[in-house]
Write a protein that holds these residues in place. Structure first.
Motif, PDB file in Angstrom:
ATOM      1  N   TYR A   1       0.848  -1.197   0.000  1.00 29.73           N
ATOM      2  CA  TYR A   1       0.000   0.000   0.000  1.00 29.73           C
ATOM      3  C   TYR A   1       0.884   1.248   0.000  1.00 29.73           C
ATOM      4  O   TYR A   1       0.666   2.188  -0.759  1.00 29.73           O
ATOM      5  CB  TYR A   1      -0.909   0.035   1.234  1.00 29.73           C
ATOM      6  CG  TYR A   1      -2.022  -1.000   1.261  1.00 29.73           C
ATOM      7  CD1 TYR A   1      -2.580  -1.506   0.084  1.00 29.73           C
ATOM      8  CD2 TYR A   1      -2.533  -1.457   2.480  1.00 29.73           C
ATOM      9  CE1 TYR A   1      -3.596  -2.446   0.130  1.00 29.73           C
ATOM     10  CE2 TYR A   1      -3.551  -2.392   2.531  1.00 29.73           C
ATOM     11  CZ  TYR A   1      -4.084  -2.890   1.361  1.00 29.73           C
ATOM     12  OH  TYR A   1      -5.093  -3.818   1.412  1.00 29.73           O
ATOM     13  N   ASN A   2       1.897   1.249   0.888  1.00 32.03           N
ATOM     14  CA  ASN A   2       2.778   2.411   0.981  1.00 32.03           C
ATOM     15  C   ASN A   2       3.520   2.670  -0.319  1.00 32.03           C
ATOM     16  O   ASN A   2       3.579   3.797  -0.803  1.00 32.03           O
ATOM     17  CB  ASN A   2       3.792   2.205   2.115  1.00 32.03           C
ATOM     18  CG  ASN A   2       3.214   2.606   3.455  1.00 32.03           C
ATOM     19  OD1 ASN A   2       2.600   3.657   3.577  1.00 32.03           O
ATOM     20  ND2 ASN A   2       3.384   1.760   4.451  1.00 32.03           N
ATOM     21  N   LEU A   3       4.061   1.595  -0.887  1.00 34.69           N
ATOM     22  CA  LEU A   3       4.842   1.742  -2.112  1.00 34.69           C
ATOM     23  C   LEU A   3       3.961   2.267  -3.240  1.00 34.69           C
ATOM     24  O   LEU A   3       4.346   3.174  -3.985  1.00 34.69           O
ATOM     25  CB  LEU A   3       5.451   0.381  -2.494  1.00 34.69           C
ATOM     26  CG  LEU A   3       6.398   0.386  -3.690  1.00 34.69           C
ATOM     27  CD1 LEU A   3       7.601   1.267  -3.396  1.00 34.69           C
ATOM     28  CD2 LEU A   3       6.867  -1.031  -4.014  1.00 34.69           C
TER      29      LEU A   3
ATOM     30  N   PHE B   1       8.567  -3.464 -10.720  1.00 36.07           N
ATOM     31  CA  PHE B   1       7.927  -3.335  -9.408  1.00 36.07           C
ATOM     32  C   PHE B   1       8.617  -4.255  -8.402  1.00 36.07           C
ATOM     33  O   PHE B   1       8.956  -3.835  -7.287  1.00 36.07           O
ATOM     34  CB  PHE B   1       6.441  -3.679  -9.509  1.00 36.07           C
ATOM     35  CG  PHE B   1       5.806  -4.049  -8.197  1.00 36.07           C
ATOM     36  CD1 PHE B   1       5.541  -3.083  -7.231  1.00 36.07           C
ATOM     37  CD2 PHE B   1       5.480  -5.376  -7.909  1.00 36.07           C
ATOM     38  CE1 PHE B   1       4.970  -3.426  -6.010  1.00 36.07           C
ATOM     39  CE2 PHE B   1       4.916  -5.721  -6.695  1.00 36.07           C
ATOM     40  CZ  PHE B   1       4.658  -4.749  -5.746  1.00 36.07           C
ATOM     41  N   ALA B   2       8.864  -5.504  -8.819  1.00 39.33           N
ATOM     42  CA  ALA B   2       9.461  -6.482  -7.901  1.00 39.33           C
ATOM     43  C   ALA B   2      10.848  -6.029  -7.459  1.00 39.33           C
ATOM     44  O   ALA B   2      11.206  -6.153  -6.282  1.00 39.33           O
ATOM     45  CB  ALA B   2       9.521  -7.853  -8.561  1.00 39.33           C
ATOM     46  N   THR B   3      11.635  -5.455  -8.400  1.00 37.48           N
ATOM     47  CA  THR B   3      12.976  -4.982  -8.050  1.00 37.48           C
ATOM     48  C   THR B   3      12.900  -3.821  -7.067  1.00 37.48           C
ATOM     49  O   THR B   3      13.613  -3.783  -6.054  1.00 37.48           O
ATOM     50  CB  THR B   3      13.712  -4.510  -9.321  1.00 37.48           C
ATOM     51  OG1 THR B   3      13.384  -5.413 -10.368  1.00 37.48           O
ATOM     52  CG2 THR B   3      15.194  -4.487  -9.123  1.00 37.48           C
ATOM     53  N   LEU B   4      12.010  -2.866  -7.366  1.00 35.07           N
ATOM     54  CA  LEU B   4      11.840  -1.705  -6.497  1.00 35.07           C
ATOM     55  C   LEU B   4      11.433  -2.133  -5.090  1.00 35.07           C
ATOM     56  O   LEU B   4      11.957  -1.647  -4.080  1.00 35.07           O
ATOM     57  CB  LEU B   4      10.779  -0.779  -7.099  1.00 35.07           C
ATOM     58  CG  LEU B   4      10.540   0.555  -6.402  1.00 35.07           C
ATOM     59  CD1 LEU B   4      11.785   1.418  -6.493  1.00 35.07           C
ATOM     60  CD2 LEU B   4       9.363   1.279  -7.040  1.00 35.07           C
ATOM     61  N   TYR B   5      10.480  -3.065  -5.033  1.00 32.94           N
ATOM     62  CA  TYR B   5       9.956  -3.564  -3.758  1.00 32.94           C
ATOM     63  C   TYR B   5      11.078  -4.240  -2.967  1.00 32.94           C
ATOM     64  O   TYR B   5      11.263  -3.998  -1.781  1.00 32.94           O
ATOM     65  CB  TYR B   5       8.822  -4.543  -4.051  1.00 32.94           C
ATOM     66  CG  TYR B   5       8.015  -4.995  -2.860  1.00 32.94           C
ATOM     67  CD1 TYR B   5       6.784  -4.421  -2.578  1.00 32.94           C
ATOM     68  CD2 TYR B   5       8.456  -6.030  -2.034  1.00 32.94           C
ATOM     69  CE1 TYR B   5       6.023  -4.838  -1.502  1.00 32.94           C
ATOM     70  CE2 TYR B   5       7.704  -6.458  -0.961  1.00 32.94           C
ATOM     71  CZ  TYR B   5       6.489  -5.858  -0.697  1.00 32.94           C
ATOM     72  OH  TYR B   5       5.731  -6.282   0.361  1.00 32.94           O
ATOM     73  N   GLN B   6      11.839  -5.082  -3.667  1.00 30.64           N
ATOM     74  CA  GLN B   6      12.936  -5.818  -3.020  1.00 30.64           C
ATOM     75  C   GLN B   6      13.971  -4.853  -2.439  1.00 30.64           C
ATOM     76  O   GLN B   6      14.396  -5.006  -1.295  1.00 30.64           O
ATOM     77  CB  GLN B   6      13.583  -6.755  -4.049  1.00 30.64           C
ATOM     78  CG  GLN B   6      14.888  -7.388  -3.590  1.00 30.64           C
ATOM     79  CD  GLN B   6      14.665  -8.652  -2.781  1.00 30.64           C
ATOM     80  OE1 GLN B   6      13.861  -9.502  -3.164  1.00 30.64           O
ATOM     81  NE2 GLN B   6      15.346  -8.780  -1.668  1.00 30.64           N
TER      82      GLN B   6
ATOM     83  N   LYS C   1      13.562  -1.712  -1.616  1.00 29.95           N
ATOM     84  CA  LYS C   1      13.007  -0.851  -0.584  1.00 29.95           C
ATOM     85  C   LYS C   1      12.765  -1.597   0.729  1.00 29.95           C
ATOM     86  O   LYS C   1      13.021  -1.076   1.807  1.00 29.95           O
ATOM     87  CB  LYS C   1      11.692  -0.254  -1.087  1.00 29.95           C
ATOM     88  CG  LYS C   1      11.216   0.879  -0.230  1.00 29.95           C
ATOM     89  CD  LYS C   1      10.517   1.955  -1.029  1.00 29.95           C
ATOM     90  CE  LYS C   1      10.254   3.144  -0.137  1.00 29.95           C
ATOM     91  NZ  LYS C   1       9.193   3.990  -0.593  1.00 29.95           N
ATOM     92  N   PHE C   2      12.226  -2.823   0.659  1.00 33.46           N
ATOM     93  CA  PHE C   2      11.818  -3.521   1.881  1.00 33.46           C
ATOM     94  C   PHE C   2      12.702  -4.711   2.234  1.00 33.46           C
ATOM     95  O   PHE C   2      12.546  -5.312   3.286  1.00 33.46           O
ATOM     96  CB  PHE C   2      10.362  -3.974   1.772  1.00 33.46           C
ATOM     97  CG  PHE C   2       9.406  -2.843   1.489  1.00 33.46           C
ATOM     98  CD1 PHE C   2       9.231  -1.830   2.415  1.00 33.46           C
ATOM     99  CD2 PHE C   2       8.722  -2.789   0.289  1.00 33.46           C
ATOM    100  CE1 PHE C   2       8.368  -0.782   2.147  1.00 33.46           C
ATOM    101  CE2 PHE C   2       7.848  -1.745   0.024  1.00 33.46           C
ATOM    102  CZ  PHE C   2       7.673  -0.734   0.947  1.00 33.46           C
ATOM    103  N   GLY C   3      13.585  -5.115   1.311  1.00 36.99           N
ATOM    104  CA  GLY C   3      14.520  -6.176   1.649  1.00 36.99           C
ATOM    105  C   GLY C   3      13.965  -7.583   1.555  1.00 36.99           C
ATOM    106  O   GLY C   3      14.584  -8.523   2.045  1.00 36.99           O
ATOM    107  N   TYR C   4      12.790  -7.739   0.988  1.00 37.17           N
ATOM    108  CA  TYR C   4      12.288  -9.085   0.729  1.00 37.17           C
ATOM    109  C   TYR C   4      11.449  -9.046  -0.543  1.00 37.17           C
ATOM    110  O   TYR C   4      10.965  -7.983  -0.937  1.00 37.17           O
ATOM    111  CB  TYR C   4      11.495  -9.636   1.911  1.00 37.17           C
ATOM    112  CG  TYR C   4      10.196  -8.901   2.198  1.00 37.17           C
ATOM    113  CD1 TYR C   4      10.186  -7.731   2.954  1.00 37.17           C
ATOM    114  CD2 TYR C   4       8.984  -9.385   1.707  1.00 37.17           C
ATOM    115  CE1 TYR C   4       9.005  -7.058   3.204  1.00 37.17           C
ATOM    116  CE2 TYR C   4       7.803  -8.713   1.958  1.00 37.17           C
ATOM    117  CZ  TYR C   4       7.818  -7.549   2.714  1.00 37.17           C
ATOM    118  OH  TYR C   4       6.649  -6.895   2.945  1.00 37.17           O
ATOM    119  N   ALA C   5      11.302 -10.194  -1.192  1.00 39.62           N
ATOM    120  CA  ALA C   5      10.642 -10.221  -2.495  1.00 39.62           C
ATOM    121  C   ALA C   5       9.127 -10.178  -2.342  1.00 39.62           C
ATOM    122  O   ALA C   5       8.582 -10.776  -1.410  1.00 39.62           O
ATOM    123  CB  ALA C   5      11.045 -11.480  -3.249  1.00 39.62           C
ATOM    124  N   PRO C   6       8.433  -9.456  -3.216  1.00 39.64           N
ATOM    125  CA  PRO C   6       6.973  -9.433  -3.153  1.00 39.64           C
ATOM    126  C   PRO C   6       6.397 -10.734  -3.702  1.00 39.64           C
ATOM    127  O   PRO C   6       7.022 -11.389  -4.523  1.00 39.64           O
ATOM    128  CB  PRO C   6       6.606  -8.265  -4.058  1.00 39.64           C
ATOM    129  CG  PRO C   6       7.699  -8.231  -5.071  1.00 39.64           C
ATOM    130  CD  PRO C   6       8.946  -8.676  -4.350  1.00 39.64           C
TER     131      PRO C   6
END
Lengths: 315, 423
Positions: B73-75, B322-327, B329-334
């Protein structure tokens, strides 16, 4: 004196009853939960506080009330009040059937026997087609949280009135006699089995009504939420926190602990559970007889009341 | 005899009357605590802000999956704001998020959704994780007639109540095995008999019910059709029963820990379907492959989402970016939970822009009509509010997750399943 007490009770009740008009919707939500939990703590008070039988199975009655109401409304299209009646009857029957064998057990053995009740009943319900098996039941949506709030408040008020009347009666004296010394009570002519089963049935009845109100309010129930074992612990903690075996102790315990837990959840959500546990530990160490006892303990002894409590428990 | 030692001891005369005085004062204090306990002031609404609200499990038993929703949600909201926000009838709006921690407690979650609507005055609602939470929380949306789009509950029950304000981006539980069965029918040798094993909770019962119909339509024979109690750890009797019926296929639906136990015990009891087995959970996660090692091979599964560059998105570019950005930013894979949560936010943006208004009724009608491509897939809601989306068949091959079948074959499946002794 008596008039003054009645006046205070009426004012407090009127203030609480007015909450849906001057309070916000989220306070009403919180109120419904707190009032229903207080009713459960009061129900437990009768069997655990007055009769001295610490039941850890009262959520069975709550669950039966939940399911009685849900089955009547969702499966047979009956009105809400009929659902409450069905739930209440189920709980009383269950209390009578269970009470006769397990109330023969005393002390920790009784507590252990009641521990498994909720889980067992949950498993039974999860296999009944009429109860929607493990999938739960969906109740019709009703847009009137104020009504649920007033119902919960009314139920709590009636339950408390009942406890008061019981405590003033021969029946209540009999229960206390059982708590203090069951053998002596029997010798004195108290029909202990009858008294205990009646206390459990009354306790089950009010718990079932609380369950019924909760079911219609939340609109979806399943065995996991209806026969939640943590609910047992919660009602015992609240009753003991406030003062078991007193008329108002469990209500105060339930309100205060619900409010503390709510504020903690809102302010410091991640460690709220830890702090809540801490509050309970401190409460048990410093006031093992409940808040009510603190009320006149401190008046009598000042702050040394707490020291005395610690000494008495050899901590 | 002292049944409960911690209790106060009164004489048996009139124990309670004397308590009234100190007690009434305390009751008043408790009532004040009740009234004051929740009096948290609402944050002032900044002009030109649309606030989305959610009560998500950030602590407690469901927190491990709940975090996907918070982070996604935040991302999504940051990304949408960075790309210009939302345009409502010519005016630019920024999105904001108000997230509360429901502590994996359903009752608290319901209260928090009411608080979000009445006190925090959020405009629209996003969902929590899990079908049971979504069931109860969506009742709040319906009561207050504010739309909720949720990506955390797939049970058909959520949409079977005739509610108007609940939409969901997880595909129907009953269709989870649809693509797997379609694939099975094209394979040689073709399977004929199936064992269907499912847990007895709402979601898995829905899976079993839908799968039964799909199998019947495909002309396959169900030789084992069993339910097991949720969070069982012992599958030996179920496995023995399955062994005695010699099915070609095992279709299994439950939770991840149970899937691990099922496969481990199948190995030790040497139970093997002749051709393939497939699991509704576990296979997409790295934990599953790590826990089982080589025994994870050959297991089929499904996912509504894989981070492939083919899924284009207006805000993130595509699912892979998106998956790269998420990884990072949060350190784990979506996984699909996170993608589904992003799709919920995007669906609101599309609907608000289409409605040209933040009026809940108008936005609700616009949500019913949204039709766009996102990093999660094509977003379009059915008449009951639930998305229609095919599952992609995946399989563990040599310790790697392989995308096998969607509407066509992407890779060659490892088929048929060799017996345990020959792996």
């Amino acid at each position: 004196m008596k008039i003054r007490i009645i006046f205070i009770v009426v004012v407090v009740l009127a203030l609480l009853a007015g909450v849906p008009w001057y309070g916000s919707a989220s306070i009403v939500q919180f109120g419904i939960d707190a009032l229903l939990t207080a009713t459960l703590a009061q129900g437990w008070n009768l069997i655990g506080g007055y009769a001295g039988y610490p039941s850890f199975g009262n959520s069975v009655f709550y669950g039966l009330g939940t399911y009685g109401t849900a089955i009547a409304m969702a499966q047979f299209g009956l009105p809400f009040w009929a659902g409450l009646v069905v739930g209440g009857i189920l709980a009383v029957l269950c209390a009578l059937l269970l009470g006769i064998p397990i109330l023969r057990l005393r002390g920790p053995y009784f507590a252990i026997a009641t521990l498994g009740l909720a889980a067992a009943m949950g498993a039974v319900i999860a296999n009944l087609g009429i109860a929607g098996r493990n999938n739960g039941l969906i109740l019709p949506l009703f847009r009137g949280d104020a009504l649920f709030y007033e119902l919960a408040l009314g139920l709590l008020a009636l339950t408390t009135l009942m406890i008061y009347l019981v405590s003033e009666s021969r029946f209540g004296a009999g229960l206390i006699a059982i708590r203090e010394n069951e053998d002596a009570a029997a010798v004195m002519g108290v029909n202990t089995t009858l008294y205990k089963v009646m206390a459990l049935a009354l306790s089950g009845f009010v718990s079932a009504l609380a369950g019924g109100i909760h079911a219609y309010w939340i609109t979806f129930i399943d065995p996991g939420s209806a026969f939640d074992a943590t609910l047992n612990v919660k009602m015992v903690i609240m009753a003991v926190f406030g003062g078991p075996g007193t008329v108002l102790g469990p209500i105060i315990g339930a309100f205060l602990l619900s409010a503390i837990s709510e504020v903690l959840a809102a302010k410091i959500s991640t460690v709220a559970g830890l702090f809540f546990g801490g509050v309970i530990v401190l409460a048990v160490v410093f006031m093992p007889k409940g808040l009510i006892d603190v009320g006149y303990g401190v008046r009598r002894l000042g702050l040394s009341y707490f020291v005395q409590n610690i000494r008495q428990n050899r901590l | 005899m002292q049944p409960f030692v911690g209790l106060p001891r009164f004489d048996t005369g009139k124990p309670v009357v004397g308590l009234w005085k100190p007690v009434t004062g305390m009751l008043g204090a408790a009532a004040l605590a009740l009234a004051g306990g929740l009096a948290v002031t609402a944050p002032a609404q900044a002009a030109n802000t649309i606030t989305l609200g959610a009560a998500v499990q950030l602590t407690g038993s469901l927190a491990n999956t709940g975090r996907y929703y918070r982070d996604a949600y935040n991302l999504a909201i940051d990304q949408i704001n960075a790309k210009g926000g939302v345009t409502v009838a010519g005016t630019k709006y920024q999105l904001a998020l108000k997230i509360l921690d429901s502590q994996s407690d359903v009752n608290l979650g319901v209260r928090q959704y009411v608080q979000l609507l009445t006190q925090d005055k959020v405009n629209f609602l996003l969902g929590p994780f899990s079908s049971n939470d979504a069931m109860d929380d969506s009742s709040v949306a319906e009561k207050y007639q504010v739309p909720m789009i949720q990506g955390g509950g797939a049970s058909g029950q959520i949409y079977a109540r005739g509610y108007k304000y609940i939409f969901g981006t997880l595909p129907a539980a009953g269709d989870y095995f649809a693509s797997t069965i379609k694939m099975m029918m094209t394979l040689k040798p073709a399977p004929k008999t199936v064992a269907l094993i499912a847990a007895n909770d709402s979601f898995d019962v829905s899976v079993a019910k839908g799968t039964r119909e799909l199998l019947k339509k495909a002309g396959l024979k169900i030789v084992v059709d069993e339910q097991y109690p949720e969070s069982s750890s012992d599958f030996s009797s179920l496995l023995s029963l399955t062994k005695s019926k010699h099915p070609d296929v095992i279709l299994w639906s439950g939770h991840e820990t149970e899937a691990l136990n099922f496969i481990r015990q199948a190995k030790s009891l040497n139970v093997n379907p002749h051709l393939l087995y497939s699991f509704t959970v576990g296979v997409p996660t790295a934990d599953f492959r790590k826990a089982l090692g080589a025994d994870a091979n050959y297991a089929f599964g499904m996912t509504p989402w894989l981070p492939s560059p083919g899924l284009k998105d207006a805000w993130f570019g595509d699912a892979a970016q998106f998956a790269t950005l998420y990884q990072t930013k949060f350190g784990y894979a979506p996984d699909y939970h996170a993608a589904s949560a992003v799709a919920d936010v995007e669906a609101f943006v599309r609907a608000i822009e289409a409605a040209g208004s933040v009026n809940p009724q108008k936005v609700r009608d616009a949500i019913a009509k949204v039709n766009f491509d996102s990093l999660y897939g094509h977003i379009k809601f059915g008449a009951n509010g639930q998305i229609v989306m095919p599952q992609t068949v995946i399989q563990v091959q040599n310790g790697e997750l392989v995308k096998v079948y969607g509407t066509k074959f992407y890779a060659k499946p490892a088929y048929p399943l060799p017996p345990w002794s020959k792996r």
